[in-house]
Design a protein around this motif. Sequence first.
Motif, mmCIF file in Angstrom:
data_model
loop_
_atom_site.group_PDB
_atom_site.id
_atom_site.type_symbol
_atom_site.label_atom_id
_atom_site.label_comp_id
_atom_site.label_asym_id
_atom_site.label_seq_id
_atom_site.Cartn_x
_atom_site.Cartn_y
_atom_site.Cartn_z
ATOM 1 N N MET A 1 0.852 -1.175 0.000
ATOM 2 C CA MET A 1 0.000 0.000 0.000
ATOM 3 C C MET A 1 0.901 1.242 0.000
ATOM 4 O O MET A 1 1.857 1.323 0.753
ATOM 5 N N ASP A 2 0.588 2.188 -0.821
ATOM 6 C CA ASP A 2 1.424 3.381 -0.885
ATOM 7 C C ASP A 2 1.018 4.389 0.189
ATOM 8 O O ASP A 2 0.095 4.174 0.964
ATOM 9 N N GLU A 3 1.744 5.495 0.200
ATOM 10 C CA GLU A 3 1.511 6.526 1.221
ATOM 11 C C GLU A 3 0.093 7.099 1.135
ATOM 12 O O GLU A 3 -0.539 7.384 2.129
ATOM 13 N N ARG A 4 -0.408 7.270 -0.085
ATOM 14 C CA ARG A 4 -1.746 7.835 -0.248
ATOM 15 C C ARG A 4 -2.816 6.900 0.310
ATOM 16 O O ARG A 4 -3.785 7.330 0.888
ATOM 17 N N GLY A 5 -2.639 5.622 0.127
ATOM 18 C CA GLY A 5 -3.603 4.644 0.624
ATOM 19 C C GLY A 5 -3.708 4.675 2.138
ATOM 20 O O GLY A 5 -4.782 4.593 2.697
ATOM 21 N N ARG A 6 -2.576 4.816 2.811
ATOM 22 C CA ARG A 6 -2.608 4.885 4.270
ATOM 23 C C ARG A 6 -3.260 6.165 4.754
ATOM 24 O O ARG A 6 -3.996 6.163 5.724
ATOM 25 N N LEU A 7 -3.015 7.278 4.060
ATOM 26 C CA LEU A 7 -3.653 8.538 4.446
ATOM 27 C C LEU A 7 -5.157 8.472 4.231
ATOM 28 O O LEU A 7 -5.929 8.978 5.025
ATOM 29 N N ALA A 8 -5.564 7.832 3.152
ATOM 30 C CA ALA A 8 -6.992 7.724 2.878
ATOM 31 C C ALA A 8 -7.678 6.877 3.940
ATOM 32 O O ALA A 8 -8.791 7.161 4.352
ATOM 33 N N ASP A 9 -7.006 5.814 4.413
ATOM 34 C CA ASP A 9 -7.603 4.975 5.448
ATOM 35 C C ASP A 9 -7.760 5.736 6.751
ATOM 36 O O ASP A 9 -8.742 5.590 7.459
ATOM 37 N N LYS A 10 -6.789 6.561 7.084
ATOM 38 C CA LYS A 10 -6.863 7.330 8.321
ATOM 39 C C LYS A 10 -7.914 8.433 8.250
ATOM 40 O O LYS A 10 -8.449 8.834 9.255
ATOM 41 N N ALA A 11 -8.208 8.908 7.062
ATOM 42 C CA ALA A 11 -9.128 10.029 6.914
ATOM 43 C C ALA A 11 -10.588 9.581 6.800
ATOM 44 O O ALA A 11 -11.446 10.379 6.514
ATOM 45 N N GLN A 12 -10.862 8.297 7.005
ATOM 46 C CA GLN A 12 -12.235 7.812 6.910
ATOM 47 C C GLN A 12 -13.034 8.308 8.112
ATOM 48 O O GLN A 12 -12.655 8.101 9.238
ATOM 49 N N GLY A 13 -14.164 8.960 7.858
ATOM 50 C CA GLY A 13 -15.047 9.382 8.936
ATOM 51 C C GLY A 13 -14.655 10.706 9.552
ATOM 52 O O GLY A 13 -13.566 11.225 9.324
ATOM 53 N N PRO A 14 -15.538 11.257 10.360
ATOM 54 C CA PRO A 14 -15.273 12.544 11.015
ATOM 55 C C PRO A 14 -14.166 12.439 12.067
ATOM 56 O O PRO A 14 -13.877 11.360 12.564
ATOM 57 N N ALA A 15 -13.591 13.573 12.402
ATOM 58 C CA ALA A 15 -12.460 13.601 13.335
ATOM 59 C C ALA A 15 -12.855 13.100 14.718
ATOM 60 O O ALA A 15 -12.073 12.430 15.383
ATOM 61 N N PHE A 16 -14.075 13.402 15.177
ATOM 62 C CA PHE A 16 -14.439 13.002 16.538
ATOM 63 C C PHE A 16 -14.562 11.476 16.661
ATOM 64 O O PHE A 16 -14.488 10.932 17.752
ATOM 65 N N MET A 17 -14.733 10.778 15.529
ATOM 66 C CA MET A 17 -14.812 9.329 15.576
ATOM 67 C C MET A 17 -13.425 8.687 15.582
ATOM 68 O O MET A 17 -13.305 7.482 15.764
ATOM 69 N N GLN A 18 -12.389 9.477 15.374
ATOM 70 C CA GLN A 18 -11.036 8.948 15.344
ATOM 71 C C GLN A 18 -10.339 9.092 16.692
ATOM 72 O O GLN A 18 -9.174 8.762 16.823
ATOM 73 N N ILE A 19 -11.020 9.593 17.702
ATOM 74 C CA ILE A 19 -10.429 9.748 19.029
ATOM 75 C C ILE A 19 -10.191 8.361 19.620
ATOM 76 O O ILE A 19 -11.060 7.497 19.569
ATOM 77 N N GLU A 20 -9.022 8.163 20.161
ATOM 78 C CA GLU A 20 -8.694 6.883 20.769
ATOM 79 C C GLU A 20 -8.103 7.119 22.141
ATOM 80 O O GLU A 20 -7.698 8.218 22.479
ATOM 81 N N GLY A 21 -8.073 6.109 22.935
ATOM 82 C CA GLY A 21 -7.442 6.208 24.237
ATOM 83 C C GLY A 21 -8.464 6.220 25.351
ATOM 84 O O GLY A 21 -9.559 5.688 25.230
ATOM 85 N N ARG A 22 -8.089 6.826 26.477
ATOM 86 C CA ARG A 22 -8.926 6.799 27.671
ATOM 87 C C ARG A 22 -10.215 7.588 27.506
ATOM 88 O O ARG A 22 -11.150 7.400 28.257
#
Length: 71
Positions: A1-22
């Motif tokens: 997978m190239d660099e663009r593919g990884r960025l596209a996977d991370k950008a899926q969905g709104p930012a508040f759904m990407q919060i991780e951790g405690r």
Amino acid sequence: MDERGRLADKAQGPAFMQIEGRLVRPLPPEATTVSTRKFWLVQPWVIVTIVMAIMVALVIPGLILDLNRGF
């Protein structure tokens, strides 16, 4: 997978759904089964229609009396 593919996977969905951790925790079961109350016993358009009918019923006689007094 190239660099663009990884960025596209991370950008899926709104930012508040990407919060991780405690900060993120699953909802308790009672929070997902809460029933909503129905506050409107009468439809809002019925209330608006009744209010407008009352306003028209009060305005028309007043307009007629003003016209009679003016002429």
